[in-house]
Design a protein around this motif. Sequence first.
Motif, short mmCIF file in Angstrom:
data_model
loop_
_atom_site.label_atom_id
_atom_site.label_comp_id
_atom_site.label_asym_id
_atom_site.label_seq_id
_atom_site.Cartn_x
_atom_site.Cartn_y
_atom_site.Cartn_z
N ALA A 99 41.81 -16.61 2.82
CA ALA A 99 40.52 -16.76 3.47
C ALA A 99 39.42 -16.77 2.40
CB ALA A 99 40.29 -15.63 4.46
N GLY A 100 38.30 -17.43 2.73
CA GLY A 100 37.22 -17.48 1.76
C GLY A 100 35.91 -17.94 2.39
N VAL A 101 34.81 -17.68 1.68
CA VAL A 101 33.49 -18.07 2.14
C VAL A 101 32.83 -18.89 1.04
CG1 VAL A 101 31.24 -17.27 2.99
CG2 VAL A 101 33.31 -15.93 3.49
N TYR A 102 32.28 -20.04 1.42
CA TYR A 102 31.73 -21.00 0.46
C TYR A 102 30.34 -21.44 0.94
CZ TYR A 102 36.65 -21.01 -0.79
OH TYR A 102 37.91 -20.62 -1.15
N MET A 103 29.53 -21.96 0.02
CA MET A 103 28.17 -22.34 0.37
C MET A 103 27.88 -23.77 -0.10
SD MET A 103 24.63 -20.20 -0.20
CE MET A 103 24.35 -20.53 -1.94
N VAL A 104 27.26 -24.54 0.79
CA VAL A 104 26.86 -25.92 0.48
C VAL A 104 25.34 -25.98 0.46
CG1 VAL A 104 26.99 -28.33 1.18
CG2 VAL A 104 28.93 -26.80 1.62
N VAL A 105 24.77 -26.54 -0.62
CA VAL A 105 23.32 -26.62 -0.76
C VAL A 105 22.89 -28.07 -0.92
CG1 VAL A 105 23.30 -24.34 -1.85
CG2 VAL A 105 23.28 -26.40 -3.29
N GLY A 106 21.64 -28.35 -0.60
CA GLY A 106 21.08 -29.68 -0.75
C GLY A 106 20.67 -29.96 -2.18
N PRO A 107 20.24 -31.19 -2.46
CA PRO A 107 19.95 -31.60 -3.84
C PRO A 107 18.79 -30.84 -4.46
CG PRO A 107 19.26 -33.30 -2.26
CD PRO A 107 20.07 -32.30 -1.50
N ASP A 108 17.86 -30.33 -3.66
CA ASP A 108 16.66 -29.69 -4.20
C ASP A 108 16.69 -28.17 -4.12
OD1 ASP A 108 15.59 -32.28 -4.58
OD2 ASP A 108 14.90 -32.32 -2.49
N TRP A 109 17.78 -27.61 -3.63
CA TRP A 109 17.80 -26.17 -3.42
C TRP A 109 17.81 -25.41 -4.74
CZ3 TRP A 109 21.24 -22.04 -4.31
CH2 TRP A 109 20.94 -20.85 -3.61
N GLN A 110 16.98 -24.38 -4.81
CA GLN A 110 16.95 -23.48 -5.95
C GLN A 110 17.06 -22.06 -5.42
OE1 GLN A 110 16.91 -24.59 -9.11
NE2 GLN A 110 16.77 -26.71 -8.40
N GLY A 111 18.00 -21.31 -5.89
CA GLY A 111 18.16 -19.95 -5.40
C GLY A 111 19.38 -19.30 -6.00
N GLU A 112 19.57 -18.06 -5.64
CA GLU A 112 20.70 -17.30 -6.13
C GLU A 112 21.88 -17.41 -5.16
OE1 GLU A 112 20.81 -15.73 -9.06
OE2 GLU A 112 18.76 -16.43 -9.48
N THR A 113 23.07 -17.42 -5.71
CA THR A 113 24.27 -17.39 -4.87
C THR A 113 24.51 -15.96 -4.42
OG1 THR A 113 25.23 -19.22 -6.13
CG2 THR A 113 26.72 -17.93 -4.75
N PRO A 114 24.49 -15.70 -3.11
CA PRO A 114 24.63 -14.32 -2.64
C PRO A 114 26.04 -13.77 -2.83
CG PRO A 114 24.59 -15.84 -0.79
CD PRO A 114 24.30 -16.65 -2.02
N PRO A 115 26.18 -12.45 -2.78
CA PRO A 115 27.51 -11.84 -2.90
C PRO A 115 28.44 -12.33 -1.80
CG PRO A 115 25.77 -10.18 -3.07
CD PRO A 115 25.11 -11.45 -2.62
#
Length: 470
Positions: free
Chosen positions: A142-158
């Motif tokens: 099992a796992g959790v993944y994140m998809v961001v748009g081309p302009d997103w700026q931010g930190e990857t959460p725990p």
Amino acid sequence: MLLFIGGCSKNDAINQAEKTEKNRPSIAETKAIAEEGFVYGLPIVMNYAVMYEYAVDRNSDQYKAPFNQIKNEARVFTYKDTAIVTPNSDTPYSLNWMDLRTEPIVLSVPAVPRSRYYSVMLCDGNTFNYGYIGTRATGADAGVYMVVGPDWQGETPPGIKKLFRSSTQFSLAAYRTQLFNAADMPNVVKVQTGYKVQPLSAYLKQPAPPQAPAIDFPKVNAEMVKTNFFEYLDFALQFAPPGPEEQAIRAKLASIGIGAGKTFNFKDLSAEHKAAVLLGMKEGETKVEDAIAHIGTKINGWNVASITGDRAFFNGNWLARAAAAKAGIYGNDAVEAMYPLTTTLTNGDAIDTSKHNYTLTFAAGQFPPVNAFWSVTMYDGKTQFLINNPIDRYLINAPMLPGLKKNPDGSLTLYIQKDAPSADKKPNWLPAPDGPDYLVMRLYWPKETPPSILPAGSGTWQPPPVVQAQ
């Protein structure tokens, strides 16, 4: 056709664009730009048309779910599914169209038994495959993944195992979950219920940010694309910031009034520009069709190639990208699946089951070498859609082997014909159209050590030829 292109406007998109350009394109240059622009834009417009049917038009019989909601299909695709050419009928799909304008989307997957192959392909509006989750790419846990748009700026959460960045604001997550047989569907559904989709704010249990502006998505269908192709490209490009390799083609398109923020309208063009654009598009289409016919390496009549990938894979080769989309949009990268395809015999003659019957024989011990499974799927050669047939069989694949009849020497012969063969051959019948055929072999998670179909075109395993029956 040109006789019916009437009207002459000095306020059309091209003339307006020319007024702002120092180097105004001539009619010949307009035609060349339209040709290159058609090739560049074809996958983008094709993707928009699918997205519109699947996630926007609630009245469409192809509609799945709104953006950022997953639609699990407890079935495989059939001849009734016509939004995508050469659809896969091996694995029930789960589809999630993502709107990434406001915030990232978090994808959670359950633990899946290693014996059951699954994959989540991330494909953006440019038809770049920019990431994978699944048995091969991330394992069975099992796992959790994140998809961001081309302009997103931010930190990857725990808790996020990996971040994936789409090159466009709208993107597709296409889940493929292996089905062993009809009785296995409840087990597939159990896996599918473990696929979760949520915005980042919900994952973090925080207030949601303000919603992105509502969009008036232009209606699209096959006929509308023929006359409004560049209007749809206009629309789609506003959600696709150009990469470095796109600067040149975007500038050319802008010189004739096509691009993000522009309002290209074909019906307002002058007669001369209409003619130039139509001829350019026609020549672009011819180039794409020719590229498909010559994809990869011809091996025993099959085209064997690695034709899909990420932005770096295409590296500005718009013809290769267009050919890949037209041959079968949303195809996997070669490491995830290989797709030998054919419409001809080894000698180049067309496979046409309105005229002949054919066979395909795998020698003993020489089935396609895969870590997951393989299949051979039949499509109508004219439409690239699955075939309506009396036994509801669209393919023959590895899980079906126990019910197939092998030859005395251990080989396996498939019977490719429109009418049912004799009773002793019927278990191995692959129903075919009353006309030209389009065959696609799928090798899911192909082996990379010999025997292997990789590297594409020079592997140690080769697909056997389709043979005309005597």
